[in-house]
Design an enzyme around this catalytic site. Sequence first.
Site, PDB file in Angstrom:
ATOM      1  N   HIS A  84       0.807  -1.219   0.000  1.00  0.00           N
ATOM      2  CA  HIS A  84       0.000   0.000   0.000  1.00  0.00           C
ATOM      3  C   HIS A  84       0.840   1.268   0.000  1.00  0.00           C
ATOM      4  O   HIS A  84       0.478   2.267  -0.593  1.00  0.00           O
ATOM      5  CB  HIS A  84      -0.966  -0.016   1.180  1.00  0.00           C
TER       6      HIS A  84
ATOM      7  N   GLU B 138     -12.264  -9.688  -4.468  1.00  0.00           N
ATOM      8  CA  GLU B 138     -10.815  -9.788  -4.288  1.00  0.00           C
ATOM      9  C   GLU B 138     -10.427 -11.028  -3.475  1.00  0.00           C
ATOM     10  O   GLU B 138      -9.280 -11.210  -3.119  1.00  0.00           O
ATOM     11  CB  GLU B 138     -10.251  -8.518  -3.649  1.00  0.00           C
TER      12      GLU B 138
ATOM     13  N   ASP C 252      -5.272  -8.116  -4.238  1.00  0.00           N
ATOM     14  CA  ASP C 252      -5.544  -9.180  -3.271  1.00  0.00           C
ATOM     15  C   ASP C 252      -5.965 -10.472  -3.966  1.00  0.00           C
ATOM     16  O   ASP C 252      -5.571 -11.558  -3.553  1.00  0.00           O
ATOM     17  CB  ASP C 252      -6.630  -8.739  -2.288  1.00  0.00           C
TER      18      ASP C 252
ATOM     19  N   CYS D 124     -10.094  -2.318 -10.182  1.00  0.00           N
ATOM     20  CA  CYS D 124      -9.427  -1.199  -9.512  1.00  0.00           C
ATOM     21  C   CYS D 124      -8.092  -1.606  -8.903  1.00  0.00           C
ATOM     22  O   CYS D 124      -7.439  -0.800  -8.261  1.00  0.00           O
ATOM     23  CB  CYS D 124     -10.335  -0.581  -8.453  1.00  0.00           C
TER      24      CYS D 124
HETATM   25  C1  PEP Z   1      -6.941  -4.713  -4.477  1.00  0.00           C
HETATM   26  O1  PEP Z   1      -6.822  -5.572  -3.603  1.00  0.00           O
HETATM   27  O2  PEP Z   1      -6.669  -4.911  -5.683  1.00  0.00           O
HETATM   28  C2  PEP Z   1      -7.420  -3.358  -4.134  1.00  0.00           C
HETATM   29  C3  PEP Z   1      -7.722  -2.469  -5.057  1.00  0.00           C
HETATM   30  O3  PEP Z   1      -7.490  -3.058  -2.830  1.00  0.00           O
HETATM   31  P1  PEP Z   1      -6.201  -2.727  -1.937  1.00  0.00           P
HETATM   32  O4  PEP Z   1      -5.005  -2.636  -2.865  1.00  0.00           O
HETATM   33  O5  PEP Z   1      -6.487  -1.442  -1.257  1.00  0.00           O
HETATM   34  O6  PEP Z   1      -6.128  -3.892  -1.024  1.00  0.00           O
HETATM   35 MG    MG Z   2      -7.660  -5.245  -1.629  1.00  0.00          MG
END
Ligand code: PEP
Ligand code: MG
Length: 588
Positions: free
Chosen positions: A198, A442, A466, A513
């Site tokens: 992140h 996810e 994820d 996303c």
């Molecule tokens: C993902 O898991 O692809 C996602 C967009 O959520 P995050 O990266 O915030 O876990």
């Molecule tokens: Mg995620």
Amino acid sequence: MDEKRKPEIVIQGIAASPGIAHGRAFVVVQDELELPLYHIDPAQREGEVARFEQALLTTRQQIVKVQQEIAGKLGEDEARIFDAHLLVLEDQALISETLRDLDKTHRNIEACFKEVGDRYVAAFDKIDDEYLRERASDIRDVVQRVLQNLTGRSVSNLSRLAEDRVLITRDITPSESAALDRSKVLGIVTDTGSRTSHAVIMARSMKIAAVVGARDATGKVEHNDWVIVDGYDGLLILNPSEQTLFRYGRLQLERKNFEKKLLESARQPAQTLDKRKFSLLANIDGPEDCASAREAGAEGVGLFRTEYLFLQTEAMPTEEMQYQAYRKVAEAFGAQPVVIRTMDLGGDKPLHWEGFSFEPESNPFLGFRAIRFCLEHREIFKDQLRAILRASAHGNVQIMFPMISGVEELEKAREVVEEAKAELRARKVEFNAQIKVGSMIEIPSAALVADVLAEKCDFFSIGTNDLIQYLLAVDRVNPRTAHLYEPTHPAVMRTLKHIFDAAREAGIKASVCGEMASDPVLVPLLLGLGADELSMAPASLPAVSYLIQHMKLSDATRLAKEALKGRDPKAAFNAAIEFYKDRVRDMG
Ligand code: PEP
Ligand code: MG
């Protein structure tokens, strides 16, 4: 030491955020500062004293600078806190005792200063007067700064960065990156980490060049060394030679022209050559990202990662504070969609509020995370939902839940939305009663029951970061397994196709996303498999838009069909690279 004579060293890491940064290093070692201990000959005394004086002077300059910044940001009163720090630096007793210790023990100056400083701290700590006891913490802080300047090492808080620097750190947590002063950080290099951690996703959205997984960068780079961060090829270049500097200067210029071209193309609709138009939306972390999202041509927000609002504060943000933030984003995008994801805390984003903290877990990514946390802390969850609902009166706001693993969780989360609505009705507060509610896909179990989930929500958004980690059992933040994290694995391709098909049959939209959507090499596969829209870091949007405008959807569908059949993730990846190169050849 003459810096020019230091040899150039190239350290290969993982390219995490595009861009090139050139500047002096700020090495952060999160552990207790390790101090060297060595003997000083009488002939070296003068040099040691000069080193000490220089460190005191540098510390003074740093404190004055921080003080000025705080005055600008928070006001003169707050800035006066640092007057006490400046006084410590001028404390003659502290300085002369350190020099006496040097003469007596013939140890290096940092060892002497540490000993005297610790003695002072201990003495003030014992005093039964609150004001004087406070001075102990001032002394501790200043002593630490001076020692950092003497040793060229730092254990300091990243948010205290006072000058433009390239951060070299063992690891960086999302809350640390949230606290970074974007205007001061030229680039980021970490020993550990991977492309989808992140903190790195944040670096990308801040347009800060980053290289992760650079193994022992913190061991090799010294404070103030000149470095280049090449976020395109994942390189850290220590003590770059004249030739290297020249080469990177040209590369930077070429990149600027290239980005200008991309930005121009981002103003055109993202429509393929065979006339299929796709919506490109932005992933944001807060209202401060709206401007760059709009500038990049985003047609809305596909993912608002709200957890950063929670990670930036020391206590739970109130409904009102959240509402203000959500409303700002809703208003910035008018009629365009703003998908607000409820807090995805836990995993690599643990929370530490006063009196409330996540318990350490041996498998945090499989643990008490996101919607699991929210369903157990209904009041915290409901505060957020009410804030989002209130913001829905000011724009096209939609709600999305993270980490849904099955239909029961989705139903429970929706129940809480209904409760929040009822509470607002009772308070006679306006909101959009028809607000759309979507689910992230996810977790593999959610992907497998996508047809059932599709009946219970208004849209899907696929979190490939994820989804890939869980499907392939590859930790997304572990550099040792980064090579196994393969988005083109046939299992990933087939799972994505399954989700898109389920959404189409149910008549709901499915967007992506995760970071796959921001990679122009992988985008044709996503569109070919059936994605309706894509959401990504604003910085990636122009390149993705350019590619879409220069490809045919029918070709992408063929590419995806091959990847679905394939047994070899590498072959599918290479085919995607060829596809991409063929279409961007004329880009310059
Ligand atoms: C993902 O898991 O692809 C996602 C967009 O959520 P995050 O990266 O915030 O876990
Ligand atoms: Mg995620």
